[in-house]
Design a protein around this motif. Structure first.
Motif, PDB file in Angstrom:
ATOM      1  N   LEU A 195       0.690  -1.343   0.004  1.00 18.28           N
ATOM      2  CA  LEU A 195      -0.041  -0.008   0.033  1.00 18.28           C
ATOM      3  C   LEU A 195       0.853   1.268  -0.026  1.00 18.28           C
ATOM      4  CD1 LEU A 195      -2.536   1.362  -0.036  1.00 18.28           C
ATOM      5  CD2 LEU A 195      -2.644   1.092   2.590  1.00 18.28           C
ATOM      6  N   ALA A 196       2.067   1.226   0.887  1.00 17.07           N
ATOM      7  CA  ALA A 196       2.873   2.646   0.827  1.00 17.07           C
ATOM      8  C   ALA A 196       3.496   2.777  -0.863  1.00 17.07           C
ATOM      9  CB  ALA A 196       3.782   2.183   1.931  1.00 17.07           C
ATOM     10  N   LEU A 197       3.995   1.623  -1.119  1.00 16.15           N
ATOM     11  CA  LEU A 197       4.404   1.551  -2.251  1.00 16.15           C
ATOM     12  C   LEU A 197       3.456   2.309  -3.474  1.00 16.15           C
ATOM     13  CD1 LEU A 197       6.854  -1.267  -2.605  1.00 16.15           C
ATOM     14  CD2 LEU A 197       7.476   1.061  -2.385  1.00 16.15           C
ATOM     15  N   ALA A 237       1.774   6.531  -6.925  1.00 12.72           N
ATOM     16  CA  ALA A 237       0.600   7.458  -7.462  1.00 12.72           C
ATOM     17  C   ALA A 237       0.982   8.853  -6.956  1.00 12.72           C
ATOM     18  CB  ALA A 237      -0.711   7.053  -6.655  1.00 12.72           C
ATOM     19  N   GLY A 238       1.863   9.310  -6.536  1.00 11.74           N
ATOM     20  CA  GLY A 238       2.240  10.813  -6.134  1.00 11.74           C
ATOM     21  C   GLY A 238       1.556  11.265  -4.804  1.00 11.74           C
ATOM     22  N   VAL A 298       0.070  11.974   3.664  1.00 10.27           N
ATOM     23  CA  VAL A 298      -1.130  11.041   3.218  1.00 10.27           C
ATOM     24  C   VAL A 298      -1.012   9.875   3.363  1.00 10.27           C
ATOM     25  CG1 VAL A 298      -2.675  10.399   1.289  1.00 10.27           C
ATOM     26  CG2 VAL A 298      -2.216  12.693   1.680  1.00 10.27           C
ATOM     27  N   ILE A 299       0.186   9.118   3.233  1.00 14.17           N
ATOM     28  CA  ILE A 299       0.702   7.675   3.326  1.00 14.17           C
ATOM     29  C   ILE A 299       0.558   7.573   5.175  1.00 14.17           C
ATOM     30  CG2 ILE A 299       2.295   6.032   3.111  1.00 14.17           C
ATOM     31  CD1 ILE A 299       3.469   7.811   0.446  1.00 14.17           C
ATOM     32  N   ALA A 300       1.035   8.332   5.685  1.00 19.48           N
ATOM     33  CA  ALA A 300       1.053   8.337   6.990  1.00 19.48           C
ATOM     34  C   ALA A 300      -0.408   8.060   7.737  1.00 19.48           C
ATOM     35  CB  ALA A 300       1.954   9.142   7.724  1.00 19.48           C
ATOM     36  N   ILE A 353       0.496   5.767  10.800  1.00 14.86           N
ATOM     37  CA  ILE A 353       1.784   5.578  11.350  1.00 14.86           C
ATOM     38  C   ILE A 353       2.234   7.008  11.609  1.00 14.86           C
ATOM     39  CG2 ILE A 353       2.394   3.256  10.352  1.00 14.86           C
ATOM     40  CD1 ILE A 353       4.032   4.367   8.239  1.00 14.86           C
ATOM     41  N   ASP A 354       3.557   7.289  12.026  1.00 20.67           N
ATOM     42  CA  ASP A 354       3.819   8.677  12.279  1.00 20.67           C
ATOM     43  C   ASP A 354       4.752   8.954  10.626  1.00 20.67           C
ATOM     44  OD1 ASP A 354       3.777   9.249  14.939  1.00 20.67           O
ATOM     45  OD2 ASP A 354       5.348   7.792  15.364  1.00 20.67           O
ATOM     46  N   PRO A 355       4.419  10.199  10.386  1.00 17.60           N
ATOM     47  CA  PRO A 355       4.971  10.949   9.214  1.00 17.60           C
ATOM     48  C   PRO A 355       6.438  10.537   9.003  1.00 17.60           C
ATOM     49  CG  PRO A 355       3.410  12.335  10.040  1.00 17.60           C
ATOM     50  CD  PRO A 355       3.792  11.309  11.023  1.00 17.60           C
ATOM     51  N   GLU A 356       7.219  10.411  10.035  1.00 17.17           N
ATOM     52  CA  GLU A 356       8.829  10.557  10.069  1.00 17.17           C
ATOM     53  C   GLU A 356       8.968   8.730   9.852  1.00 17.17           C
ATOM     54  OE1 GLU A 356       7.111  11.623  13.068  1.00 17.17           O
ATOM     55  OE2 GLU A 356       7.345  13.491  12.290  1.00 17.17           O
ATOM     56  N   SER A 357       7.836   8.049   9.848  1.00 19.53           N
ATOM     57  CA  SER A 357       8.310   6.492   9.625  1.00 19.53           C
ATOM     58  C   SER A 357       7.830   6.234   8.191  1.00 19.53           C
ATOM     59  CB  SER A 357       7.217   5.733  10.215  1.00 19.53           C
ATOM     60  OG  SER A 357       7.520   5.884  11.905  1.00 19.53           O
ATOM     61  N   VAL A 358       7.265   7.007   7.231  1.00 17.58           N
ATOM     62  CA  VAL A 358       7.197   6.853   5.918  1.00 17.58           C
ATOM     63  C   VAL A 358       8.171   6.537   5.065  1.00 17.58           C
ATOM     64  CG1 VAL A 358       5.818   7.539   3.686  1.00 17.58           C
ATOM     65  CG2 VAL A 358       4.780   7.723   6.070  1.00 17.58           C
ATOM     66  N   GLY A 359       9.254   7.324   5.161  1.00 19.91           N
ATOM     67  CA  GLY A 359      10.574   7.380   4.295  1.00 19.91           C
ATOM     68  C   GLY A 359      11.167   6.023   4.512  1.00 19.91           C
TER      69      GLY A 359
END
Length: 94
Positions: free
Chosen positions: A16-18, A23-24, A29-31, A36-42
């Motif tokens: 889902l994250a990929l 999709a841009g 939004v992914i977080a 999850i925390d936005p810092e964890s997305v990368g």
């Protein structure tokens, strides 16, 4: 293995994250979507991309013996410095 099958083989959050990133979707939004925390997305995306690459490598056929992309039959009929053709074909046209 094709891309879609490799994506389907990933754990749900990774896929889902990929999908969202491809999709841009912004990391915020992914977080939110993954809760999850936005810092964890990368870091999640980095790991997911490595898993995807491993899936694709694991199921990609090895190149033919000899390291070339041409088949043995193509190599057998190839004229030195010229295009491949059937035996007796001089390439002179009609």
């Amino acid at each position: 293995m094709e891309y879609a099958a490799a994506m389907a083989a990933l754990p749900g959050d990774d896929a889902l994250a990929l999908f969202l990133a491809d999709a841009g979707a912004p990391e915020q939004v992914i977080a939110e979507r993954l809760e999850i925390d936005p810092e964890s997305v990368g870091p999640l995306l980095e790991v997911a991309r490595r898993k995807l690459a491993a899936q694709l490598r694991r199921h990609t056929p090895a190149p033919p013996a000899g390291g070339g992309s041409a088949s043995a039959a193509q190599n057998r009929f190839a004229a030195p410095g010229g295009p491949a053709g059937p035996p007796g074909d001089t390439g002179a046209g009609t």
